[in-house]
Design a protein around this motif. Sequence first.
Motif, PDB file in Angstrom:
ATOM      1  N   CYS A   1     -19.535  11.142   2.933  1.00  0.00           N
ATOM      2  CA  CYS A   1     -18.806  12.411   2.824  1.00  0.00           C
ATOM      3  C   CYS A   1     -19.757  13.552   3.086  1.00  0.00           C
ATOM      4  CB  CYS A   1     -18.191  12.546   1.427  1.00  0.00           C
ATOM      5  SG  CYS A   1     -17.223  14.053   1.229  1.00  0.00           S
TER       6      CYS A   1
ATOM      7  N   HIS B   1     -20.258  18.738  -3.686  1.00  0.00           N
ATOM      8  CA  HIS B   1     -19.852  18.109  -4.945  1.00  0.00           C
ATOM      9  C   HIS B   1     -20.719  18.641  -6.080  1.00  0.00           C
ATOM     10  CE1 HIS B   1     -19.484  15.429  -1.467  1.00  0.00           C
ATOM     11  NE2 HIS B   1     -18.312  15.088  -1.972  1.00  0.00           N
TER      12      HIS B   1
ATOM     13  N   HIS C   1     -13.329  18.500  -5.436  1.00  0.00           N
ATOM     14  CA  HIS C   1     -13.733  17.486  -4.460  1.00  0.00           C
ATOM     15  C   HIS C   1     -14.321  16.263  -5.178  1.00  0.00           C
ATOM     16  CE1 HIS C   1     -15.308  16.775  -0.167  1.00  0.00           C
ATOM     17  NE2 HIS C   1     -15.229  15.638  -0.818  1.00  0.00           N
TER      18      HIS C   1
ATOM     19  N   VAL D   1     -22.176   9.975  -0.720  1.00  0.00           N
ATOM     20  CA  VAL D   1     -22.047  10.577  -2.036  1.00  0.00           C
ATOM     21  C   VAL D   1     -22.019   9.441  -3.052  1.00  0.00           C
ATOM     22  CG1 VAL D   1     -20.589  11.996  -3.523  1.00  0.00           C
ATOM     23  CG2 VAL D   1     -20.820  12.534  -1.101  1.00  0.00           C
TER      24      VAL D   1
ATOM     25  N   HIS E   1     -13.121  12.075  -5.406  1.00  0.00           N
ATOM     26  CA  HIS E   1     -13.918  10.849  -5.307  1.00  0.00           C
ATOM     27  C   HIS E   1     -13.633   9.946  -6.507  1.00  0.00           C
ATOM     28  CE1 HIS E   1     -16.896  11.541  -1.971  1.00  0.00           C
ATOM     29  NE2 HIS E   1     -16.369  12.749  -2.084  1.00  0.00           N
TER      30      HIS E   1
HETATM   31 ZN   LIG Z   1     -16.787  14.274  -0.883  1.00  0.00          ZN
END
Ligand SMILES: [Zn+2]
Length: 249
Positions: free
Chosen positions: A207, A211, A107, A194, A111
Amino acid sequence: MTKTVTALFREDFYLSTCEASVTGILEDGGIELDQTCFYATSGGQPGDSGFLERSDGSRIDIAVARHGATKDVIIHMPAEGQPAPAVGEKLVLHIDWPRRYRLMRMHTACHLLSVVCPFPITGAAVGEDESRVDFDMSETIDKDEVTAALQKLIDENHPVYLQWITDEELASNPGIVKSKNVRPPVGLGRVSLVCIGENSAIDSQPCGGTHVSETQEVGAIHIAKIEKKGKENRRFRIRFGTADDRQAI
Ligand SMILES: [Zn+2]
């Protein structure tokens, strides 16, 4: 009647176990708890699997955690043939941590890909072996160049952390949302941004997923494929391992 839950994973992405009490059992067997470390499927990230440990040491295997009608409801769906706990029963929750950690690494890589490819995102799916991100772009881009830029950001080991803003603050700053089709995680009154890099120097994006806390944790990653999906859509497939691993396949 579904009940709201304290979603501990929103405060601590590294929480793999916690205690909880059963607050409800749904008709389809779904289990509701007063608090949980199970991430529920949303925003392109699959929900956690794992098990609930009973006081006698036996297990109730959980196939997936998902949201109910609203995001403050989390339902733990047991695997087939599992026993049902009693309302009020105390359990110890365990997520499948190796799987979740791969999803967190993947994930975070998604990003970073949106930093390397600064185009609007039209779709994304995080997977434990492969993730895909769709961009609204017509440019042709070399996958090895993208891999190199992505790996550089990972190896520079930037911090990854959350900042919370209110739904209203997000509504008045629509420019911070990169995704065209995936709705930011609004509805809880506040939204997590994030942030990557000191003072969000690399990126900041609403988000609700999980993470890693430093980009280095992502490890070796590469773009396995860039597919043309229509004139203005490119699908990037991210896999673990180096580009040499790709060539070896
Ligand atoms: Zn995310």
